[in-house]
Design an enzyme around this catalytic site. Structure first.
Site, PDB file in Angstrom:
ATOM      1  N   HIS A 300     -26.846 -73.685 -29.569  1.00 27.91           N
ATOM      2  CA  HIS A 300     -26.023 -72.680 -29.522  1.00 27.91           C
ATOM      3  C   HIS A 300     -24.980 -72.308 -30.298  1.00 27.91           C
ATOM      4  CE1 HIS A 300     -27.825 -72.035 -25.298  1.00 27.91           C
ATOM      5  NE2 HIS A 300     -27.179 -73.021 -24.974  1.00 27.91           N
TER       6      HIS A 300
HETATM    7 ZN    ZN Z   1     -29.537 -76.168 -22.105  1.00 24.22          ZN
END
Ligand code: ZN
Length: 579
Positions: A300
């Site tokens: 992320h």
């Molecule tokens: Zn995850």
């Protein structure tokens, strides 16, 4: 012949477990289980002391962001969350006590001697006492300072040593006590390139071209800092004053909520980045390699902000470095429950990097991206949005009908696979219902379809640390079984080692042995086998210590969910991707 490389050690795990969402244990349980089964000895190289320099992290992240998360003051900041640090210390204590009881010779502290050179090439000899389990964060930091100083990662080449099973700690000490400790103090040495031209800017106003002019002053100041750094200067006492950060700045870098500033964050970032990058020091374009780092896979994280427990995007850094090593066409495949947004965004406009993510896509589910529509905005983007209840068989259909054909179209030379486990049964998300054996089989299916490709296997999400340690251990075993250059005879030896260990134990203690214990934990007959006794056995508890606790239908931990994904959807995907 396939070369196997892994980054796994007590050192790495102790640092990675400082990440708040690891519950102070995820990485250490995994490393210790892999070590307990003796799997490290089947690797050609084991990276023991990973470290990535700030310059290496700059290949993706911005200087402004790195200046905050690598602020050295954080390495001496008092840990504020007492409960969290108590858990961290508790796990070390459990390990130390187990060793004292079971292997008293290994439980003593070691006199660690290391030679290194100062910046004027004068040899300095320094002695420090290190405990096996880094029984305090201060000890760990002191040790880390050695690594940061001579930051070439120490690596054990298990293949050239005897077949005697060694603990990772023995190997680590050997590395540090002889002259193999390399003396590099210039972190800029191996950084000839700046941002890869393959990475796209996250925002149009992003300073994607972090140029060397911009870095040079920082590089100089970092060198000065290194010069000033005295190995023994660190005191066991932590600085009590709280480092002040501008709240607006923290919000700007998303260092709030899921991604708080935590004590020793810089140490974590350098080691986390290195745990993936140092694998690639051993990679050769002309040879097939499989590299593993179960602590990596922080998909992320963005260029200039943290996201979803991810501070440093080791995946993007890894793909960039693979490019430098000569791999032109690369496929990134993400099995995490969450969309691999940071990686997708970074290579959105790359013609050489294909990014594929299978993930849960439901309203409000983090990070709320990963739709089919998004794949139209860029090149080589594949999203497989799915619903609640995805199981092993459905994933196999997806792989056979959509994912593997799409990878074949791309014709990659290297696969980078994010093996997050938050879609497994037992994870706290309770969204998907994959089993450890099923997900492993599916990952192996991909690898076997691309026999010519080198592979980098990384970790990812997964919030039941006991399930994750089993999953990554089992996947490691499958990789070793399938690809070890030592061949099947060594697999037999692994199995016989297991039997030998248990028959010895059985002779010593016949009353507590269960007949199931004498079977290999990984035999095809998936009976209810116990995890062997080791320093963290207690963490698996009376019921949870069963290796397949979460996936045998008879188990109380096995809970079937409704699979909301329908077969017709796969036909739709086949059409959407023109297969
Ligand atoms: Zn995850």
């Amino acid at each position: 012949m396939t070369k196997l490389i892994i980054s796994s050690s007590k050192f790495q795990s102790a640092i990675v477990d400082l990440l708040p969402c690891n519950n102070g244990s995820k990485s250490r349980l995994t490393h210790s289980l892999i070590d307990t089964y003796g799997l490290l000895q089947y690797f050609d190289h084991v990276v023991m002391t990973p470290f990535a320099s700030k310059d290496e992290l700059l290949n993706f992240h911005t200087i402004e962001y790195l200046n905050v998360i690598l602020d050295e003051k954080l390495n001496k900041r008092k840990v504020e969350d007492e409960t969290y640090i108590d858990n961290w210390n508790y796990l070390n204590q459990v390990g130390i006590e187990w060793l004292e009881e079971n292997k008293p010779n290994e439980s003593k502290s070691f006199e660690l001697q290391a030679n290194f050179q100062d910046d004027n090439d004068n040899t300095i000899q320094s002695t420090n006492e290190i405990d096996q389990y880094f029984n305090s964060i201060e000890t760990l930091y002191k040790y880390y300072s050695y690594i940061a100083k001579g930051h070439k990662a120490t690596v054990k080449n298990y293949n050239t040593t005897s077949n005697k099973k060694r603990t990772s700690w023995e190997a680590l000490l050997d590395e540090l006590s002889d002259d193999s400790m390399e003396n590099s103090t210039d972190s800029a040495n191996d950084n000839s390139s700046n941002n890869s031209s393959d990475t796209s800017s996250e925002d149009s106003n992003d300073d994607s071209g972090v140029d060397l002019n911009d870095n040079s002053s920082d590089r100089l100041s970092s060198k000065n800092a290194t010069q000033k750094h005295e190995i023994d200067s660190y005191k066991a006492t932590v600085i009590n004053d709280i480092v002040d950060f501008d709240v607006v700045k923290l919000k700007q870098y998303n260092l709030v909520g899921d991604c708080p500033i935590f004590s020793f964050l810089p140490m974590y970032c350098h080691v986390l980045g290195g745990s993936t990058l140092r694998l690639l020091d051993h990679i050769d374009f002309n040879e097939k390699q499989i590299c593993i780092n179960w602590d990596g896979g922080r998909h992320h994280s963005r260029k200039k902000k943290a996201s979803g427990f991810c501070y440093v995007n080791d995946i993007v850094l890894c793909i960039q470095k693979l490019g430098e090593k000569g791999f032109r066409k690369i496929t990134y495949l993400d099995f995490d429950l969450h969309h691999g947004d940071g990686v997708e965004k970074s290579f959105q406009y790359s013609k050489h990097i294909q990014t594929i993510s299978v993930h849960l896509f439901e309203p409000g589910f983090f990070p709320c991206t990963g739709s089919l529509e998004e794949t139209k905005h860029g090149f080589n983007i594949v999203n497989i949005p799915t619903l609640h209840g995805l199981d092993d068989n459905y994933l196999t259909y997806l792989l056979n009908r959509v994912i593997i054909p799409l990878i074949k179209k791309h014709k990659p030379e290297c696969l980078v696979v994010q093996c997050g486990g938050d879609g497994l049964i037992g994870d706290r998300y309770k969204e998907w219902q994959m089993t450890i054996s099923g997900l492993t089989k599916n990952i192996m299916l991909v690898l076997q379809n691309f026999p010519e490709c080198s592979v980098v296997l990384l970790g990812g999400g997964g919030y039941n640390e006991r399930v994750m340690s089993r999953f990554h251990t089992f996947l490691t075993w499958k990789v070793v079984q399938t690809f070890s250059s030592k061949g099947s005879t060594l697999l037999d030896q692994f199995e016989s080692d297991y039997h030998e260990e248990h028959s010895t134990k059985q002779n010593n203690d016949t009353t507590t042995m269960d007949s199931a214990n004498t079977q290999s934990p990984f035999s095809n007959n998936m009976s209810d086998i116990l995890i062997p006794e080791h320093e963290f056995s207690d963490f698996y508890g009376e019921e949870l210590c069963r290796f397949w606790a979460y996936e045998l239908p008879a188990s109380q931990y096995f809970k079937q969910l409704h699979n909301d994904n329908i077969p017709n959807y796969i036909d739709k995907l086949v059409k959407f991707y023109n297969l």
